[in-house]
Design a protein around this motif. Structure first.
Motif, mmCIF file in Angstrom:
data_model
loop_
_atom_site.group_PDB
_atom_site.id
_atom_site.type_symbol
_atom_site.label_atom_id
_atom_site.label_comp_id
_atom_site.label_asym_id
_atom_site.label_seq_id
_atom_site.Cartn_x
_atom_site.Cartn_y
_atom_site.Cartn_z
ATOM 1 N N TYR A 1 23.246 57.153 103.175
ATOM 2 C CA TYR A 1 23.633 56.345 104.331
ATOM 3 C C TYR A 1 24.224 57.219 105.434
ATOM 4 O O TYR A 1 24.856 58.238 105.172
ATOM 5 N N ASP A 2 24.077 56.757 106.652
ATOM 6 C CA ASP A 2 24.660 57.378 107.837
ATOM 7 C C ASP A 2 26.099 56.872 107.973
ATOM 8 O O ASP A 2 26.328 55.667 108.083
ATOM 9 N N PHE A 3 27.065 57.770 107.984
ATOM 10 C CA PHE A 3 28.467 57.374 108.070
ATOM 11 C C PHE A 3 28.752 56.547 109.322
ATOM 12 O O PHE A 3 29.540 55.612 109.291
ATOM 13 N N LYS A 4 28.072 56.877 110.422
ATOM 14 C CA LYS A 4 28.316 56.141 111.673
ATOM 15 C C LYS A 4 27.969 54.664 111.550
ATOM 16 O O LYS A 4 28.450 53.852 112.324
ATOM 17 N N SER A 5 27.117 54.305 110.585
ATOM 18 C CA SER A 5 26.787 52.886 110.399
ATOM 19 C C SER A 5 27.963 52.120 109.795
ATOM 20 O O SER A 5 28.015 50.898 109.885
ATOM 21 N N PHE A 6 28.918 52.823 109.222
ATOM 22 C CA PHE A 6 30.118 52.188 108.672
ATOM 23 C C PHE A 6 31.299 52.264 109.630
ATOM 24 O O PHE A 6 32.137 51.376 109.664
ATOM 25 N N TYR A 7 31.363 53.364 110.351
ATOM 26 C CA TYR A 7 32.518 53.580 111.218
ATOM 27 C C TYR A 7 32.068 54.347 112.462
ATOM 28 O O TYR A 7 31.865 55.563 112.418
ATOM 29 N N ARG A 8 31.909 53.635 113.560
ATOM 30 C CA ARG A 8 31.393 54.226 114.801
ATOM 31 C C ARG A 8 32.383 55.176 115.482
ATOM 32 O O ARG A 8 31.990 55.972 116.327
ATOM 33 N N TYR A 9 33.641 55.059 115.155
ATOM 34 C CA TYR A 9 34.680 55.832 115.842
ATOM 35 C C TYR A 9 35.010 57.127 115.110
ATOM 36 O O TYR A 9 36.149 57.590 115.137
ATOM 37 N N ILE A 10 34.024 57.710 114.491
ATOM 38 C CA ILE A 10 34.230 58.919 113.700
ATOM 39 C C ILE A 10 34.880 60.043 114.507
ATOM 40 O O ILE A 10 35.677 60.811 113.990
ATOM 41 N N ASP A 11 34.572 60.120 115.793
ATOM 42 C CA ASP A 11 35.132 61.183 116.629
ATOM 43 C C ASP A 11 36.583 60.913 117.025
ATOM 44 O O ASP A 11 37.215 61.762 117.645
ATOM 45 N N ALA A 12 37.098 59.752 116.655
ATOM 46 C CA ALA A 12 38.476 59.404 117.008
ATOM 47 C C ALA A 12 39.431 59.486 115.814
ATOM 48 O O ALA A 12 40.593 59.141 115.946
ATOM 49 N N VAL A 13 38.954 59.946 114.668
ATOM 50 C CA VAL A 13 39.824 60.066 113.496
ATOM 51 C C VAL A 13 40.861 61.148 113.775
ATOM 52 O O VAL A 13 40.512 62.291 114.077
ATOM 53 N N LYS A 14 42.111 60.751 113.701
ATOM 54 C CA LYS A 14 43.178 61.691 114.071
ATOM 55 C C LYS A 14 44.240 61.868 112.984
ATOM 56 O O LYS A 14 44.794 62.938 112.825
ATOM 57 N N SER A 15 44.528 60.812 112.249
ATOM 58 C CA SER A 15 45.687 60.860 111.366
ATOM 59 C C SER A 15 45.314 60.650 109.900
ATOM 60 O O SER A 15 44.218 60.199 109.578
ATOM 61 N N ASP A 16 46.262 60.949 109.039
ATOM 62 C CA ASP A 16 46.099 60.676 107.612
ATOM 63 C C ASP A 16 45.922 59.182 107.375
ATOM 64 O O ASP A 16 45.209 58.772 106.465
ATOM 65 N N GLU A 17 46.568 58.382 108.210
ATOM 66 C CA GLU A 17 46.446 56.925 108.088
ATOM 67 C C GLU A 17 45.005 56.477 108.387
ATOM 68 O O GLU A 17 44.455 55.643 107.660
ATOM 69 N N ASP A 18 44.397 57.055 109.419
ATOM 70 C CA ASP A 18 42.988 56.757 109.730
ATOM 71 C C ASP A 18 42.104 57.082 108.529
ATOM 72 O O ASP A 18 41.253 56.285 108.137
#
Length: 183
Positions: free
Chosen positions: A79-96
């Motif tokens: 699977y393409d990860f972007k199909s689950f989470y489009r904001y992949i380029d915005a992952v910043k924190s451990d919480e994300d």
């Protein structure tokens, strides 16, 4: 049933589309591919593919060819990860990262692992690099448990295509019990 390392060397030598450079990396290649195929076929994991932006063409190539009807094998869970989470380029924190991992654990109760292809310092590499069982094709970092390449290599795209060809042949050979990839 053939031993995986010998099968890999023979396949590289016999396939005119795979260059000898990959044979030189056989000791890096075989344990990583073996672990990934074991996760897929023995443990029932889904494979979530992630690339850096420059390799999005390769992500499309993988997903367009991994389950090709021409292969005459069962379709496999890539699977393409972007199909689950489009904001992949915005992952910043451990919480994300924690939220994303929770979502994926719910979505894939049998387990999942990442297949990352790209620059090691890219924001998209964060989650795969901190996740257990990731299959990493990293550029510009010498990391253990990863297949290491250089983004400055002018033959990089061709090498990626050759690696995918060998990987895809390895999946088929394992699926049809031609090789043993157990760790």
């Amino acid at each position: 049933m053939q031993e995986f390392l010998n099968w890999t060397v023979n396949t590289i030598r016999e396939d005119r589309l795979i260059s000898p450079w990959l044979e030189e990396k056989k000791y890096e290649w075989t344990p990583l591919v073996s672990k990934n195929i074991n996760n897929l076929l023995e443990r029932g994991f889904s494979i979530i593919v992630v690339t850096d932006k420059e390799r999005e063409w390769f992500l499309e190539y993988i997903l367009g060819n991994i389950n090709s009807p021409k292969l005459n094998r069962p379709f496999l869970p890539y699977y393409d990860f972007k199909s689950f989470y489009r904001y992949i380029d915005a992952v910043k924190s451990d919480e994300d990262i924690s939220y994303i991992k929770d979502m994926l654990s719910i979505s894939f109760p049998n387990g999942y692992c990442f297949w990352y292809i790209g620059k090691s310092q890219d924001v998209r590499a964060i989650i795969p690099k901190v996740s257990k069982n990731s299959f990493l094709w990293l550029f510009d970092e010498e990391k253990q448990d990863a297949f290491n390449l250089k983004s400055s290599d002018e033959a990089l795209d061709m090498k990626l295509l050759q690696m995918f060809r060998l990987y895809n042949k390895s999946v088929s050979a394992s699926l049809f019990a031609e090789i043993n990839v157990e760790n």
